[in-house]
Motif scaffolding. Structure first.
Motif, mmCIF file in Angstrom:
data_model
loop_
_atom_site.group_PDB
_atom_site.id
_atom_site.type_symbol
_atom_site.label_atom_id
_atom_site.label_comp_id
_atom_site.label_asym_id
_atom_site.label_seq_id
_atom_site.Cartn_x
_atom_site.Cartn_y
_atom_site.Cartn_z
ATOM 1 N N SER A 136 0.861 -1.187 0.000
ATOM 2 C CA SER A 136 0.000 0.000 0.000
ATOM 3 C C SER A 136 0.895 1.234 0.000
ATOM 4 O O SER A 136 2.029 1.188 0.501
ATOM 5 C CB SER A 136 -0.883 0.007 1.248
ATOM 6 O OG SER A 136 -0.093 0.218 2.410
ATOM 7 N N PRO A 137 0.439 2.336 -0.573
ATOM 8 C CA PRO A 137 1.259 3.557 -0.571
ATOM 9 C C PRO A 137 1.683 3.991 0.827
ATOM 10 O O PRO A 137 2.805 4.457 1.019
ATOM 11 C CB PRO A 137 0.335 4.592 -1.225
ATOM 12 C CG PRO A 137 -0.548 3.782 -2.121
ATOM 13 C CD PRO A 137 -0.787 2.500 -1.369
ATOM 14 N N SER A 138 0.812 3.820 1.804
ATOM 15 C CA SER A 138 1.154 4.244 3.171
ATOM 16 C C SER A 138 2.272 3.376 3.746
ATOM 17 O O SER A 138 3.201 3.878 4.394
ATOM 18 C CB SER A 138 -0.084 4.182 4.077
ATOM 19 O OG SER A 138 -0.599 2.859 4.125
ATOM 20 N N THR A 139 2.199 2.051 3.501
ATOM 21 C CA THR A 139 3.255 1.158 3.977
ATOM 22 C C THR A 139 4.573 1.443 3.264
ATOM 23 O O THR A 139 5.634 1.520 3.885
ATOM 24 C CB THR A 139 2.859 -0.310 3.754
ATOM 25 O OG1 THR A 139 1.683 -0.596 4.512
ATOM 26 C CG2 THR A 139 3.988 -1.251 4.180
ATOM 27 N N ALA A 140 4.494 1.628 1.942
ATOM 28 C CA ALA A 140 5.701 1.928 1.165
ATOM 29 C C ALA A 140 6.338 3.224 1.644
ATOM 30 O O ALA A 140 7.566 3.302 1.811
ATOM 31 C CB ALA A 140 5.357 2.011 -0.318
ATOM 32 N N TYR A 141 5.525 4.233 1.903
ATOM 33 C CA TYR A 141 6.058 5.526 2.358
ATOM 34 C C TYR A 141 6.733 5.390 3.718
ATOM 35 O O TYR A 141 7.835 5.933 3.929
ATOM 36 C CB TYR A 141 4.943 6.559 2.428
ATOM 37 C CG TYR A 141 5.427 7.901 2.930
ATOM 38 C CD1 TYR A 141 6.153 8.753 2.094
ATOM 39 C CD2 TYR A 141 5.185 8.293 4.239
ATOM 40 C CE1 TYR A 141 6.614 9.976 2.548
ATOM 41 C CE2 TYR A 141 5.648 9.521 4.712
ATOM 42 C CZ TYR A 141 6.369 10.356 3.859
ATOM 43 O OH TYR A 141 6.839 11.554 4.322
ATOM 44 N N ARG A 142 6.115 4.677 4.621
ATOM 45 C CA ARG A 142 6.687 4.497 5.961
ATOM 46 C C ARG A 142 8.049 3.806 5.891
ATOM 47 O O ARG A 142 9.020 4.214 6.534
ATOM 48 C CB ARG A 142 5.724 3.687 6.829
ATOM 49 C CG ARG A 142 6.171 3.581 8.287
ATOM 50 C CD ARG A 142 5.141 2.895 9.144
ATOM 51 N NE ARG A 142 5.004 1.479 8.803
ATOM 52 C CZ ARG A 142 3.969 0.953 8.181
ATOM 53 N NH1 ARG A 142 2.952 1.725 7.800
ATOM 54 N NH2 ARG A 142 3.921 -0.334 7.931
#
Length: 269
Positions: free
Chosen positions: A49-55
């Motif tokens: 997910s974009p949020s997981t990738a960003y983190r």
């Protein structure tokens, strides 16, 4: 004997940490294959997910393994990842694979042979075997050189697209080191196209008057150019009539190194 765990740690915690590490490595691998990517594209390629990738990318950025280009909104591999990778290249991988061919070339041709890798928009020399001529070329290990006016630089870009090459070099004009330096992207791209046809690149006194350099790309098991091998000599010992034969010899040596790294050289069966 029972396995001991630290207090407060559960097997599910350990599995989660391993999974996090795996995801972080997936992101680094995706970045290494494409050089620069947006967050959405990284998430798509790694199925995160974009949020997981960003983190995860933020964690990698803080440790220096990833870098964020704010102006273009793109992620790229950080300097720390290059430094860790260089430890493999210099201690047991690329240099060890290349050294026998480099020594063989020097024994045969009696000219200095170099090995270089790409770092940003520069070539970095990581190994050298000196020729035994009274007048011979010398480059300090770790020295950096521009891509547009060196044989090793041209060979390193032989596996890149024209768009990637333009992005790495910029709009120009490039600083002229000699009267033969290629100072525009168009002239440089013409030289790369010619090098791709020949299978080797030529620095025709473009960095230093009176010095010619012939270089060929070294590829890894995926066929990606990871280094370039070059022969450097006074121009008087590399006349026009020798360029083709010397270039083919350097190319065969570079192909032999590539084969040691797992690349199946075209035409080898």
């Amino acid at each position: 004997m029972a396995n001991k765990r630290r207090p407060g740690r559960t097997r599910s915690t350990e599995v989660g940490e391993v999974r996090t590490l795996e995801r972080g490595l997936m992101l680094l691998e995706a970045l290494s294959e494409a050089e620069t990517l947006s967050l959405s594209e990284l998430a798509r390629r790694t199925e995160l997910s974009p949020s997981t990738a960003y983190r995860l990318l933020e964690t990698l950025r803080k440790r220096g393994f990833a870098d964020w280009d704010e102006d273009r909104g793109l992620w790229k591999v950080g300097l720390r990842a290059y430094q860790v990778g260089s430890a493999f290249l210099t201690r047991g991988g690329l240099v060890d694979a290349a050294m026998p061919e480099m020594e063989k070339l020097v024994d045969e041709l009696n000219e200095t042979v170099n090995l270089a890798v790409l770092d940003g928009n520069e070539a970095v020399y990581i190994a050298q075997v000196e020729g035994r001529q009274l007048i011979r070329m010398f480059t300090r290990i770790g020295a950096r050189a521009p891509l547009y006016c060196t044989g090793v630089g041209k060979a390193l870009l032989m596996g890149h697209s024209e768009a990637e090459t333009r992005r790495m070099l910029g709009a120009g004009p490039f600083r002229p080191f000699t009267r033969k330096t290629l100072t525009t992207p168009e002239a440089f791209l013409d030289a790369i196209r010619e090098a791709q046809r020949w299978g080797f690149a030529l620095d025709n006194e473009e960095r230093e008057e009176g010095v010619r350099c012939i270089a060929a790309p070294v590829r890894d098991n995926r066929g990606k150019v990871v280094a370039s091998m070059s022969l450097s000599a006074p121009a008087s010992r590399v006349p026009d009539e020798r360029v083709q034969s010397l270039g083919e010899r350097i190319r065969r040596a570079a192909d032999a190194v590539s084969a040691r790294l797992g690349w199946k050289v075209q035409g080898s069966g």
